[in-house]
Design an enzyme around this catalytic site. Sequence first.
Site, PDB file in Angstrom:
ATOM      1  N   LYS A 122       0.818  -1.230   0.000  1.00 16.37           N
ATOM      2  CA  LYS A 122       0.000   0.000   0.000  1.00 16.37           C
ATOM      3  C   LYS A 122       0.848   1.274   0.000  1.00 16.37           C
ATOM      4  O   LYS A 122       0.624   2.171  -0.802  1.00 16.37           O
ATOM      5  CB  LYS A 122      -0.898   0.052   1.246  1.00 16.37           C
ATOM      6  CG  LYS A 122      -1.811  -1.112   1.439  1.00 16.37           C
ATOM      7  CD  LYS A 122      -2.587  -0.981   2.728  1.00 16.37           C
ATOM      8  CE  LYS A 122      -1.743  -1.026   3.984  1.00 16.37           C
ATOM      9  NZ  LYS A 122      -1.156  -2.368   4.237  1.00 16.37           N
ATOM     10  N   ASP A 167      -1.597   5.233   9.132  1.00 15.45           N
ATOM     11  CA  ASP A 167      -0.710   4.909  10.263  1.00 15.45           C
ATOM     12  C   ASP A 167      -0.342   6.150  11.084  1.00 15.45           C
ATOM     13  O   ASP A 167       0.071   6.017  12.245  1.00 15.45           O
ATOM     14  CB  ASP A 167       0.577   4.229   9.762  1.00 15.45           C
ATOM     15  CG  ASP A 167       0.348   2.764   9.375  1.00 15.45           C
ATOM     16  OD1 ASP A 167      -0.814   2.310   9.420  1.00 15.45           O
ATOM     17  OD2 ASP A 167       1.329   2.087   9.012  1.00 15.45           O
ATOM     18  N   ASP A 168      -0.473   7.345  10.500  1.00 16.50           N
ATOM     19  CA  ASP A 168      -0.216   8.566  11.277  1.00 16.50           C
ATOM     20  C   ASP A 168      -1.351   8.856  12.255  1.00 16.50           C
ATOM     21  O   ASP A 168      -1.232   9.763  13.078  1.00 16.50           O
ATOM     22  CB  ASP A 168      -0.019   9.758  10.336  1.00 16.50           C
ATOM     23  CG  ASP A 168       1.306   9.670   9.584  1.00 16.50           C
ATOM     24  OD1 ASP A 168       2.270   9.137  10.158  1.00 16.50           O
ATOM     25  OD2 ASP A 168       1.370  10.126   8.427  1.00 16.50           O
ATOM     26  N   TYR A 217      -2.542   6.555  14.363  1.00 15.39           N
ATOM     27  CA  TYR A 217      -2.477   5.682  15.531  1.00 15.39           C
ATOM     28  C   TYR A 217      -2.579   6.526  16.791  1.00 15.39           C
ATOM     29  O   TYR A 217      -2.106   7.667  16.836  1.00 15.39           O
ATOM     30  CB  TYR A 217      -1.149   4.904  15.558  1.00 15.39           C
ATOM     31  CG  TYR A 217      -1.221   3.556  14.886  1.00 15.39           C
ATOM     32  CD1 TYR A 217      -2.037   2.545  15.411  1.00 15.39           C
ATOM     33  CD2 TYR A 217      -0.493   3.280  13.743  1.00 15.39           C
ATOM     34  CE1 TYR A 217      -2.105   1.295  14.798  1.00 15.39           C
ATOM     35  CE2 TYR A 217      -0.558   2.041  13.132  1.00 15.39           C
ATOM     36  CZ  TYR A 217      -1.370   1.054  13.669  1.00 15.39           C
ATOM     37  OH  TYR A 217      -1.435  -0.169  13.064  1.00 15.39           O
ATOM     38  N   ASP A 222      -3.496  -3.857  15.395  1.00 14.74           N
ATOM     39  CA  ASP A 222      -4.221  -4.188  14.159  1.00 14.74           C
ATOM     40  C   ASP A 222      -5.733  -4.144  14.305  1.00 14.74           C
ATOM     41  O   ASP A 222      -6.452  -4.682  13.449  1.00 14.74           O
ATOM     42  CB  ASP A 222      -3.739  -5.546  13.628  1.00 14.74           C
ATOM     43  CG  ASP A 222      -2.348  -5.405  13.035  1.00 14.74           C
ATOM     44  OD1 ASP A 222      -1.399  -5.118  13.802  1.00 14.74           O
ATOM     45  OD2 ASP A 222      -2.209  -5.512  11.800  1.00 14.74           O
ATOM     46  N   ARG A 238      10.871  -7.117   7.674  1.00 15.54           N
ATOM     47  CA  ARG A 238      10.885  -5.697   8.024  1.00 15.54           C
ATOM     48  C   ARG A 238      11.505  -5.509   9.410  1.00 15.54           C
ATOM     49  O   ARG A 238      11.388  -6.367  10.275  1.00 15.54           O
ATOM     50  CB  ARG A 238       9.460  -5.157   8.023  1.00 15.54           C
ATOM     51  CG  ARG A 238       8.850  -5.268   6.658  1.00 15.54           C
ATOM     52  CD  ARG A 238       7.421  -4.822   6.659  1.00 15.54           C
ATOM     53  NE  ARG A 238       7.331  -3.380   6.794  1.00 15.54           N
ATOM     54  CZ  ARG A 238       6.317  -2.677   6.281  1.00 15.54           C
ATOM     55  NH1 ARG A 238       5.334  -3.276   5.651  1.00 15.54           N
ATOM     56  NH2 ARG A 238       6.295  -1.390   6.427  1.00 15.54           N
TER      57      ARG A 238
HETATM   58  N1  LIG Z   1       4.320  -6.267  -5.545  1.00 12.42           N
HETATM   59  C1  LIG Z   1       5.440  -6.307  -4.798  1.00 12.42           C
HETATM   60  N2  LIG Z   1       6.477  -7.056  -5.194  1.00 12.42           N
HETATM   61  C2  LIG Z   1       7.595  -7.138  -4.449  1.00 12.42           C
HETATM   62  N3  LIG Z   1       7.781  -6.502  -3.275  1.00 12.42           N
HETATM   63  C3  LIG Z   1       6.787  -5.736  -2.843  1.00 12.42           C
HETATM   64  C4  LIG Z   1       5.575  -5.587  -3.576  1.00 12.42           C
HETATM   65  N4  LIG Z   1       4.754  -4.772  -2.880  1.00 12.42           N
HETATM   66  C5  LIG Z   1       5.438  -4.427  -1.779  1.00 12.42           C
HETATM   67  N5  LIG Z   1       6.653  -4.998  -1.743  1.00 12.42           N
HETATM   68  C6  LIG Z   1       7.657  -4.872  -0.667  1.00 12.42           C
HETATM   69  O1  LIG Z   1       7.033  -5.309   0.533  1.00 12.42           O
HETATM   70  C7  LIG Z   1       7.424  -4.492   1.634  1.00 12.42           C
HETATM   71  C8  LIG Z   1       6.184  -3.868   2.268  1.00 12.42           C
HETATM   72  O2  LIG Z   1       5.619  -2.939   1.359  1.00 12.42           O
HETATM   73  P1  LIG Z   1       4.792  -1.683   1.903  1.00 12.42           P
HETATM   74  O3  LIG Z   1       5.538  -1.010   3.001  1.00 12.42           O
HETATM   75  O4  LIG Z   1       4.424  -0.848   0.732  1.00 12.42           O
HETATM   76  O5  LIG Z   1       3.520  -2.435   2.489  1.00 12.42           O
HETATM   77  P2  LIG Z   1       2.263  -1.876   3.290  1.00 12.42           P
HETATM   78  O6  LIG Z   1       1.077  -2.511   2.687  1.00 12.42           O
HETATM   79  O7  LIG Z   1       2.318  -0.391   3.337  1.00 12.42           O
HETATM   80  O8  LIG Z   1       2.475  -2.499   4.743  1.00 12.42           O
HETATM   81  P3  LIG Z   1       2.002  -1.939   6.201  1.00 12.42           P
HETATM   82  O9  LIG Z   1       0.520  -2.048   6.244  1.00 12.42           O
HETATM   83  O10 LIG Z   1       2.606  -2.878   7.162  1.00 12.42           O
HETATM   84  O11 LIG Z   1       2.459  -0.533   6.314  1.00 12.42           O
HETATM   85  C9  LIG Z   1       8.395  -3.461   1.068  1.00 12.42           C
HETATM   86  O12 LIG Z   1       9.701  -3.940   1.285  1.00 12.42           O
HETATM   87  C10 LIG Z   1       8.071  -3.421  -0.401  1.00 12.42           C
HETATM   88  O13 LIG Z   1       9.176  -3.064  -1.196  1.00 12.42           O
HETATM   89 MG   LIG Z   2       2.505   0.923   4.950  1.00 13.95          MG
END
Ligand SMILES: Nc1ncnc2c1ncn2[C@@H]1O[C@H](COP(=O)(O)OP(=O)(O)OP(=O)(O)O)[C@@H](O)[C@H]1O
Ligand SMILES: [Mg+2]
Length: 247
Positions: free
Chosen positions: A26, A46-47, A49, A67, A169
Amino acid sequence: MTIPSNIESEEKVVLVGISGPSSSGKTTVSRLLTGIFPGSILIHEDDYYKDDKDIPMDEALGEQNWDCPEALDITLLSQHLKSLKHPNADPQPKLPSIQPESPSSVADPALIKQLKQKVHNAVGHENLRLVFLDGFLLYHEGSPLVEVLDVKLFLQVTFPLLKQRRESREGYQTKDSFWVDPPGYFEKLVWPNYVQQHQHMFDKGDVENGRCVASETLGIDVFSIKNEGTGIEEVLKWAVQQILESI
Ligand SMILES: Nc1ncnc2c1ncn2[C@@H]1O[C@H](COP(=O)(O)OP(=O)(O)OP(=O)(O)O)[C@@H](O)[C@H]1O
Ligand SMILES: [Mg+2]
């Protein structure tokens, strides 16, 4: 879809939700989209929270539950989004962001250029302001955000891929500290919360592989990622297309 317009400037404000489970991509795709749609802004759920001390406890696990809806001030977020729709709104009524920077080179610059051109050709003549909302909890039952958002996108990703990404992460910046998942946190807390909050969107409640049944009822468009072969660029192309079709 009716998009309220700012009467003085005829500016149209379009609120775009980008949701999905933790580590679905996302934040990465929202940042890319913000760079592609000129003048757009990005809000991270997330800001919103609550302070660390006000995050509820999961009694069974003996850990804080980051969550659940009660961990966030969704009412304030909803108010900020609604106020963006009003004429003469503060252009950025949002909280200061504490989200860390993403690496800059996650998508091919040639693709970004191509998508910018596509957006320009499609809506360059319109006075649009897109507001992207990046959040893991936008469309759960009873969410006030469902009514507020004009475009609702969702990334459906399978359990093993999410677990692998989440566990690589380092952790999360919080209001007062830095959260690192204790062992088993993804499968014991993050995933069950996600399933509970999103099963209404999918056929037979199957959040991993089920067809989205909320497309018609709630207007949510889903992109399904089943394996590592579907990179962020595919997600980005889909998101741009969905947004252009909606506005
Ligand atoms: N389609 C994809 N292919 C490969 N890696 C991906 C893909 N989408 C996201 N990632 C990797 O997965 C990790 C998490 O991505 P991101 O931070 O955008 O997720 P998020 O949905 O915002 O998670 P959260 O809800 O925990 O904040 C990052 O390291 C990102 O580079
Ligand atoms: Mg995120």
